[in-house]
Design a protein around this motif. Structure first.
Motif, PDB file in Angstrom:
ATOM      1  N   TYR A  61       0.781  -1.428   0.447  1.00 21.34           N
ATOM      2  CA  TYR A  61      -0.060   0.062  -0.150  1.00 21.34           C
ATOM      3  C   TYR A  61       1.001   1.075   0.143  1.00 21.34           C
ATOM      4  CZ  TYR A  61      -4.700  -2.599   0.945  1.00 21.34           C
ATOM      5  OH  TYR A  61      -5.214  -3.605   0.857  1.00 21.34           O
ATOM      6  N   SER A  62      -0.050   2.178  -0.656  1.00 24.21           N
ATOM      7  CA  SER A  62       0.980   3.021  -0.319  1.00 24.21           C
ATOM      8  C   SER A  62       1.388   3.626   1.105  1.00 24.21           C
ATOM      9  CB  SER A  62       0.683   4.669  -1.527  1.00 24.21           C
ATOM     10  OG  SER A  62       0.362   4.376  -2.801  1.00 24.21           O
ATOM     11  N   PRO A  63       2.338   4.354   1.103  1.00 21.47           N
ATOM     12  CA  PRO A  63       2.485   5.265   2.408  1.00 21.47           C
ATOM     13  C   PRO A  63       1.805   6.057   2.735  1.00 21.47           C
ATOM     14  CG  PRO A  63       4.479   5.314   1.904  1.00 21.47           C
ATOM     15  CD  PRO A  63       3.491   4.301   0.357  1.00 21.47           C
ATOM     16  N   LEU A  64       1.081   6.881   4.388  1.00 19.01           N
ATOM     17  CA  LEU A  64       0.432   7.911   3.943  1.00 19.01           C
ATOM     18  C   LEU A  64       1.242   8.693   5.676  1.00 19.01           C
ATOM     19  CD1 LEU A  64      -2.966   6.220   2.263  1.00 19.01           C
ATOM     20  CD2 LEU A  64      -1.211   8.669   1.760  1.00 19.01           C
ATOM     21  N   PRO A  65       1.798   9.062   5.275  1.00 19.81           N
ATOM     22  CA  PRO A  65       2.753   9.309   7.589  1.00 19.81           C
ATOM     23  C   PRO A  65       1.212  10.347   7.372  1.00 19.81           C
ATOM     24  CG  PRO A  65       4.167   9.254   5.982  1.00 19.81           C
ATOM     25  CD  PRO A  65       3.256   8.978   4.688  1.00 19.81           C
ATOM     26  N   GLY A  66       1.082  10.460   9.237  1.00 19.44           N
ATOM     27  CA  GLY A  66       0.105  10.774   9.666  1.00 19.44           C
ATOM     28  C   GLY A  66      -1.827  11.086   9.529  1.00 19.44           C
ATOM     29  N   VAL A  67      -1.466  10.072   8.428  1.00 18.39           N
ATOM     30  CA  VAL A  67      -3.322   9.292   8.078  1.00 18.39           C
ATOM     31  C   VAL A  67      -3.325   8.546   8.460  1.00 18.39           C
ATOM     32  CG1 VAL A  67      -4.991   8.424   5.995  1.00 18.39           C
ATOM     33  CG2 VAL A  67      -2.879  10.563   5.771  1.00 18.39           C
ATOM     34  N   HIS A 111      -8.670 -14.392  -1.738  1.00 25.60           N
ATOM     35  CA  HIS A 111      -9.853 -15.222  -3.606  1.00 25.60           C
ATOM     36  C   HIS A 111     -10.262 -14.450  -4.224  1.00 25.60           C
ATOM     37  CE1 HIS A 111     -10.119 -19.413  -0.823  1.00 25.60           C
ATOM     38  NE2 HIS A 111     -10.519 -18.543   0.034  1.00 25.60           N
ATOM     39  N   GLY A 112      -8.943 -14.120  -4.923  1.00 24.17           N
ATOM     40  CA  GLY A 112      -9.231 -13.409  -6.242  1.00 24.17           C
ATOM     41  C   GLY A 112      -9.896 -11.553  -6.144  1.00 24.17           C
ATOM     42  N   PRO A 113     -10.074 -10.562  -6.460  1.00 23.57           N
ATOM     43  CA  PRO A 113     -10.158  -9.395  -6.882  1.00 23.57           C
ATOM     44  C   PRO A 113     -11.182  -8.829  -5.553  1.00 23.57           C
ATOM     45  CG  PRO A 113      -9.915 -10.361  -9.147  1.00 23.57           C
ATOM     46  CD  PRO A 113      -9.972 -10.985  -8.106  1.00 23.57           C
ATOM     47  N   VAL A 114     -10.867  -7.708  -5.369  1.00 27.46           N
ATOM     48  CA  VAL A 114     -11.934  -7.161  -4.184  1.00 27.46           C
ATOM     49  C   VAL A 114     -12.015  -5.368  -4.109  1.00 27.46           C
ATOM     50  CG1 VAL A 114     -11.017  -8.887  -2.460  1.00 27.46           C
ATOM     51  CG2 VAL A 114     -10.333  -6.503  -2.524  1.00 27.46           C
ATOM     52  N   VAL A 115     -13.034  -5.264  -3.582  1.00 28.21           N
ATOM     53  CA  VAL A 115     -13.237  -3.910  -3.478  1.00 28.21           C
ATOM     54  C   VAL A 115     -13.197  -3.161  -2.586  1.00 28.21           C
ATOM     55  CG1 VAL A 115     -15.091  -1.561  -4.491  1.00 28.21           C
ATOM     56  CG2 VAL A 115     -14.853  -3.622  -5.818  1.00 28.21           C
ATOM     57  N   ASN A 116     -12.599  -1.899  -2.361  1.00 34.45           N
ATOM     58  CA  ASN A 116     -12.794  -1.335  -0.933  1.00 34.45           C
ATOM     59  C   ASN A 116     -13.096  -0.564  -0.873  1.00 34.45           C
ATOM     60  OD1 ASN A 116     -11.005  -3.956   0.154  1.00 34.45           O
ATOM     61  ND2 ASN A 116      -9.425  -3.266  -0.256  1.00 34.45           N
ATOM     62  N   LEU A 117     -13.752   0.198   0.389  1.00 35.54           N
ATOM     63  CA  LEU A 117     -14.209   1.043   0.581  1.00 35.54           C
ATOM     64  C   LEU A 117     -13.309   1.861   1.334  1.00 35.54           C
ATOM     65  CD1 LEU A 117     -16.110   3.702   1.161  1.00 35.54           C
ATOM     66  CD2 LEU A 117     -16.787   2.221   3.004  1.00 35.54           C
ATOM     67  N   ASN A 118     -12.418   2.820   1.403  1.00 33.50           N
ATOM     68  CA  ASN A 118     -11.618   3.292   1.902  1.00 33.50           C
ATOM     69  C   ASN A 118     -11.869   5.185   2.876  1.00 33.50           C
ATOM     70  OD1 ASN A 118      -9.171   1.587   1.543  1.00 33.50           O
ATOM     71  ND2 ASN A 118      -8.925   1.746  -0.846  1.00 33.50           N
ATOM     72  N   VAL A 119     -11.739   5.248   3.783  1.00 30.66           N
ATOM     73  CA  VAL A 119     -11.611   5.725   4.297  1.00 30.66           C
ATOM     74  C   VAL A 119     -10.469   6.333   5.817  1.00 30.66           C
ATOM     75  CG1 VAL A 119     -13.099   7.637   6.130  1.00 30.66           C
ATOM     76  CG2 VAL A 119     -13.878   5.724   5.027  1.00 30.66           C
ATOM     77  N   MET A 120      -9.622   8.066   4.476  1.00 28.03           N
ATOM     78  CA  MET A 120      -8.719   8.425   4.943  1.00 28.03           C
ATOM     79  C   MET A 120      -9.244   9.364   6.201  1.00 28.03           C
ATOM     80  SD  MET A 120      -6.699   7.107   1.395  1.00 28.03           S
ATOM     81  CE  MET A 120      -6.242   6.013   1.041  1.00 28.03           C
ATOM     82  N   LEU A 121      -8.352   9.594   6.956  1.00 27.98           N
ATOM     83  CA  LEU A 121      -8.299  10.534   8.030  1.00 27.98           C
ATOM     84  C   LEU A 121      -7.151  11.448   8.311  1.00 27.98           C
ATOM     85  CD1 LEU A 121     -10.914   8.630  10.538  1.00 27.98           C
ATOM     86  CD2 LEU A 121     -11.671  10.643   8.659  1.00 27.98           C
ATOM     87  N   ARG A 122      -6.586  12.386   8.233  1.00 28.27           N
ATOM     88  CA  ARG A 122      -5.661  13.112   8.825  1.00 28.27           C
ATOM     89  C   ARG A 122      -6.125  13.471   9.969  1.00 28.27           C
ATOM     90  NH1 ARG A 122      -2.140  13.832   4.948  1.00 28.27           N
ATOM     91  NH2 ARG A 122      -3.192  14.931   3.351  1.00 28.27           N
ATOM     92  N   GLU A 123      -4.694  13.526  11.079  1.00 25.52           N
ATOM     93  CA  GLU A 123      -4.669  12.100  11.809  1.00 25.52           C
ATOM     94  C   GLU A 123      -4.554  14.256  12.914  1.00 25.52           C
ATOM     95  OE1 GLU A 123      -1.193   9.803  13.067  1.00 25.52           O
ATOM     96  OE2 GLU A 123      -1.957   8.427  12.878  1.00 25.52           O
ATOM     97  N   GLY A 124      -5.180  14.196  14.138  1.00 23.46           N
ATOM     98  CA  GLY A 124      -5.540  15.831  14.628  1.00 23.46           C
ATOM     99  C   GLY A 124      -6.649  16.608  13.778  1.00 23.46           C
ATOM    100  N   ARG A 125      -6.866  16.363  12.663  1.00 26.09           N
ATOM    101  CA  ARG A 125      -7.979  17.464  11.905  1.00 26.09           C
ATOM    102  C   ARG A 125      -9.050  17.005  11.534  1.00 26.09           C
ATOM    103  NH1 ARG A 125      -3.274  18.784   8.043  1.00 26.09           N
ATOM    104  NH2 ARG A 125      -5.634  19.330   5.929  1.00 26.09           N
TER     105      ARG A 125
END
Length: 213
Positions: A61-67, A111-125
């Motif tokens: 996964y792409s690194p997302l520091p502070g998230v 077991h094969g491809p997936v679809v992910n719901l991603n919620v990304m939150l800036r820490e402290g904000r």
């Protein structure tokens, strides 16, 4: 909050058909942004971001520091995550899983491809809760004890609720507004006093993401 959609009172309808697919650099999938705050914010500037990712291959996964990330598998069997080199976490369908975005993370499809719901939150904000709903319930737009409403119904403030249809027939109604029918992966942004009385009904599964900044 931003995203391609139609206006309906205090609701902003975000149709799945209007989203643009962005391919990953490693070729392991594509991401479609659903909504972001502030409107139009890029990777280095968002407070929160909601997206759908189609994952077709194992990989990092792409690194997302502070998230802070909340991942929910919404199609497919699931994923096994290795976080920070040691933690192995099983991400099964419709079970939200939170982990730090800055930690080295890799996913292995079960077991094969997936679809992910991603919620990304800036820490402290930003903060969020992610719930999977079956049946019917009233949609509350107040995250915790915060009202999160302003002159525009909370859109520019980034506080409210994102409802997304995941499976089956989903309907959303609010006083004085026509019933909104959602197809799979369509979403509605709700904020403000009138939207607080919105009723959600589904014969399948819907996601309710409550967001605050």
């Amino acid at each position: 909050m931003s995203g391609a959609g139609d206006e309906l009172g205090l609701s902003h309808i975000l149709r799945a058909a209007g989203r643009t697919a962005v391919a990953w650099r490693n070729g392991g999938g594509v991401t479609r942004e659903v909504a972001v705050h502030p409107p139009g914010a890029g990777w280095d500037a968002f407070d929160w971001r909601v997206s759908l990712a189609e994952v077709t291959a194992d990989g990092p996964y792409s690194p997302l520091p502070g998230v802070r990330r909340i991942l929910t598998v919404v199609a497919g069997a699931g994923t096994e995550l290795t976080v920070a080199g040691t933690s192995r976490l099983r991400a099964d369908r419709y079970r939200p899983l939170a982990f730090p975005g800055g930690a080295a993370t890799a996913g292995r499809l079960l077991h094969g491809p997936v679809v992910n719901l991603n919620v990304m939150l800036r820490e402290g904000r930003a903060r969020a809760t992610v719930e999977m709903v079956r049946g019917s319930r009233r949609v509350a737009t107040e995250p915790g004890s915060e009202s999160g409403t302003g002159a525009d119904g909370g859109r520019s403030a980034g506080q409210g609720v994102l409802v997304m249809a995941l499976e089956g027939r989903t309907r959303l109604s609010a006083p004085g507004e026509p019933v909104v029918a959602l197809e799979r992966f369509d979403a509605v942004w709700l904020a403000g006093a009138r939207a607080a009385a919105a009723e959600l009904g589904t014969d399948g599964v819907a996601a309710v993401v409550t967001l605050s900044v």
